[in-house]
Design a protein around this motif. Sequence first.
Motif, mmCIF file in Angstrom:
data_model
loop_
_atom_site.group_PDB
_atom_site.id
_atom_site.type_symbol
_atom_site.label_atom_id
_atom_site.label_comp_id
_atom_site.label_asym_id
_atom_site.label_seq_id
_atom_site.Cartn_x
_atom_site.Cartn_y
_atom_site.Cartn_z
ATOM 1 N N SER A 118 0.830 -1.208 0.000
ATOM 2 C CA SER A 118 0.000 0.000 0.000
ATOM 3 C C SER A 118 0.861 1.253 0.000
ATOM 4 O O SER A 118 0.504 2.269 -0.608
ATOM 5 N N ALA A 119 2.031 1.208 0.659
ATOM 6 C CA ALA A 119 2.923 2.372 0.689
ATOM 7 C C ALA A 119 3.555 2.624 -0.678
ATOM 8 O O ALA A 119 3.809 3.771 -1.053
ATOM 9 N N LEU A 120 3.786 1.556 -1.432
ATOM 10 C CA LEU A 120 4.439 1.698 -2.732
ATOM 11 C C LEU A 120 3.476 2.144 -3.832
ATOM 12 O O LEU A 120 3.902 2.636 -4.873
ATOM 13 N N LYS A 121 2.189 1.967 -3.592
ATOM 14 C CA LYS A 121 1.199 2.367 -4.589
ATOM 15 C C LYS A 121 0.751 3.805 -4.331
ATOM 16 O O LYS A 121 0.468 4.185 -3.202
ATOM 17 N N THR A 122 0.671 4.602 -5.385
ATOM 18 C CA THR A 122 0.220 5.994 -5.278
ATOM 19 C C THR A 122 -0.786 6.285 -6.388
ATOM 20 O O THR A 122 -1.029 5.454 -7.270
ATOM 21 N N ASN A 123 -1.348 7.484 -6.359
ATOM 22 C CA ASN A 123 -2.335 7.867 -7.368
ATOM 23 C C ASN A 123 -1.756 7.863 -8.781
ATOM 24 O O ASN A 123 -2.478 7.664 -9.757
ATOM 25 N N ILE A 124 -0.454 8.080 -8.872
ATOM 26 C CA ILE A 124 0.153 8.114 -10.200
ATOM 27 C C ILE A 124 0.087 6.743 -10.879
ATOM 28 O O ILE A 124 0.106 6.653 -12.110
ATOM 29 N N ASP A 125 -0.040 5.677 -10.087
ATOM 30 C CA ASP A 125 -0.191 4.347 -10.677
ATOM 31 C C ASP A 125 -1.445 4.285 -11.540
ATOM 32 O O ASP A 125 -1.433 3.729 -12.648
ATOM 33 N N ASP A 126 -2.541 4.829 -11.024
ATOM 34 C CA ASP A 126 -3.793 4.831 -11.785
ATOM 35 C C ASP A 126 -3.654 5.663 -13.051
ATOM 36 O O ASP A 126 -4.189 5.310 -14.106
ATOM 37 N N ARG A 127 -2.941 6.780 -12.950
ATOM 38 C CA ARG A 127 -2.765 7.630 -14.130
ATOM 39 C C ARG A 127 -1.929 6.931 -15.196
ATOM 40 O O ARG A 127 -2.187 7.064 -16.396
ATOM 41 N N LEU A 128 -0.896 6.206 -14.759
ATOM 42 C CA LEU A 128 -0.080 5.447 -15.713
ATOM 43 C C LEU A 128 -0.919 4.370 -16.388
ATOM 44 O O LEU A 128 -0.804 4.137 -17.599
ATOM 45 N N SER A 129 -1.763 3.713 -15.604
ATOM 46 C CA SER A 129 -2.635 2.683 -16.159
ATOM 47 C C SER A 129 -3.617 3.282 -17.157
ATOM 48 O O SER A 129 -3.852 2.717 -18.235
ATOM 49 N N ASP A 130 -4.189 4.443 -16.813
ATOM 50 C CA ASP A 130 -5.127 5.106 -17.715
ATOM 51 C C ASP A 130 -4.439 5.512 -19.018
ATOM 52 O O ASP A 130 -5.094 5.600 -20.077
ATOM 53 N N ALA A 131 -3.116 5.758 -18.941
ATOM 54 C CA ALA A 131 -2.363 6.135 -20.136
ATOM 55 C C ALA A 131 -1.908 4.911 -20.941
ATOM 56 O O ALA A 131 -1.182 5.046 -21.924
ATOM 57 N N GLY A 132 -2.331 3.741 -20.490
ATOM 58 C CA GLY A 132 -1.967 2.523 -21.204
ATOM 59 C C GLY A 132 -0.556 2.043 -20.943
ATOM 60 O O GLY A 132 -0.001 1.267 -21.731
ATOM 61 N N LEU A 133 0.019 2.479 -19.830
ATOM 62 C CA LEU A 133 1.397 2.102 -19.493
ATOM 63 C C LEU A 133 1.394 1.035 -18.403
ATOM 64 O O LEU A 133 0.591 1.082 -17.474
ATOM 65 N N ILE A 134 2.291 0.074 -18.563
ATOM 66 C CA ILE A 134 2.383 -1.036 -17.623
ATOM 67 C C ILE A 134 3.536 -0.798 -16.658
ATOM 68 O O ILE A 134 4.675 -0.569 -17.076
ATOM 69 N N ILE A 135 3.265 -0.840 -15.376
ATOM 70 C CA ILE A 135 4.291 -0.650 -14.347
ATOM 71 C C ILE A 135 5.047 -1.961 -14.151
ATOM 72 O O ILE A 135 4.454 -2.986 -13.828
ATOM 73 N N GLU A 136 6.337 -1.932 -14.351
ATOM 74 C CA GLU A 136 7.156 -3.131 -14.154
ATOM 75 C C GLU A 136 7.805 -3.165 -12.780
ATOM 76 O O GLU A 136 8.116 -4.227 -12.260
ATOM 77 N N GLU A 137 8.045 -1.990 -12.183
ATOM 78 C CA GLU A 137 8.685 -1.935 -10.873
ATOM 79 C C GLU A 137 8.251 -0.688 -10.144
ATOM 80 O O GLU A 137 8.113 0.383 -10.740
ATOM 81 N N ARG A 138 7.996 -0.828 -8.857
ATOM 82 C CA ARG A 138 7.691 0.316 -8.013
ATOM 83 C C ARG A 138 8.851 0.513 -7.035
ATOM 84 O O ARG A 138 9.488 -0.444 -6.612
ATOM 85 N N SER A 139 9.083 1.762 -6.649
ATOM 86 C CA SER A 139 10.145 2.025 -5.681
ATOM 87 C C SER A 139 9.761 3.197 -4.791
ATOM 88 O O SER A 139 8.925 4.030 -5.156
ATOM 89 N N LEU A 140 10.397 3.214 -3.633
ATOM 90 C CA LEU A 140 10.184 4.277 -2.655
ATOM 91 C C LEU A 140 11.537 4.614 -2.059
ATOM 92 O O LEU A 140 12.289 3.709 -1.690
ATOM 93 N N THR A 141 11.862 5.899 -1.984
ATOM 94 C CA THR A 141 13.171 6.318 -1.465
ATOM 95 C C THR A 141 12.998 7.401 -0.405
ATOM 96 O O THR A 141 12.209 8.337 -0.580
ATOM 97 N N ARG A 142 13.743 7.260 0.663
ATOM 98 C CA ARG A 142 13.793 8.278 1.706
ATOM 99 C C ARG A 142 15.246 8.456 2.150
ATOM 100 O O ARG A 142 16.018 7.497 2.189
ATOM 101 N N THR A 143 15.609 9.688 2.502
ATOM 102 C CA THR A 143 16.947 9.993 3.005
ATOM 103 C C THR A 143 16.814 10.564 4.404
ATOM 104 O O THR A 143 16.038 11.506 4.630
#
Length: 209
Positions: A118-143
Amino acid sequence: MISEAYDWNVIIVGYWNRAILTPAGIAQRLLGLEPSTPLVVEVAMNGIGPTRVKHDNLVIVPEARKLIITAEIATLDNFDRARNNGIKAIENLPETPLSAAGFNIRMKIDETPDQLLSALKTNIDDRLSDAGLIIEERSLTRTVRVGDGKLNLTIYSEKELRVELNFHRQSTVNEELIAWLRLPIGDVKKKVNDIFDKVIEIPSGELQI
């Protein structure tokens, strides 16, 4: 939940003189070995890649802009020896212009906890899907700040979960970089365990480190 340690290494960024860091030079200046001590030396077949020197579960690769020392078997003992060899490189070649030093601990986990999904998924995932793009990898970075340096935490989710912890110190002062590489191994282990226990919520007892 099974985890695998992989690619634990030390990286010192600088203008290294590879004419000095030959296999013989590495044996003498970093490993403190007698001239007759056997080493495993791997040379790139194309003649372009750097030479790799192996000895006692360490792999040392001198490149023009960085020195990489890897624990071939990822254990805390091998990892600490890799850091100590990085210190020797700085101490024995003090004229080398340096800009940073760091070390990396990486783990693979064969099952992604629900809280991380759930932390790795964001609203942009839905937008990428709506654009017909397939997500191959998700990532999260903090410093986050650690003493005089920083810890870069990156979490990747693909076929498996990968967690990378990069302890980084930017400096041109050799003594500061040496102090960073001398962070007590017990403190490093505690920081890693805290990340897994309190942030990723995977019991650190499963990490096998």
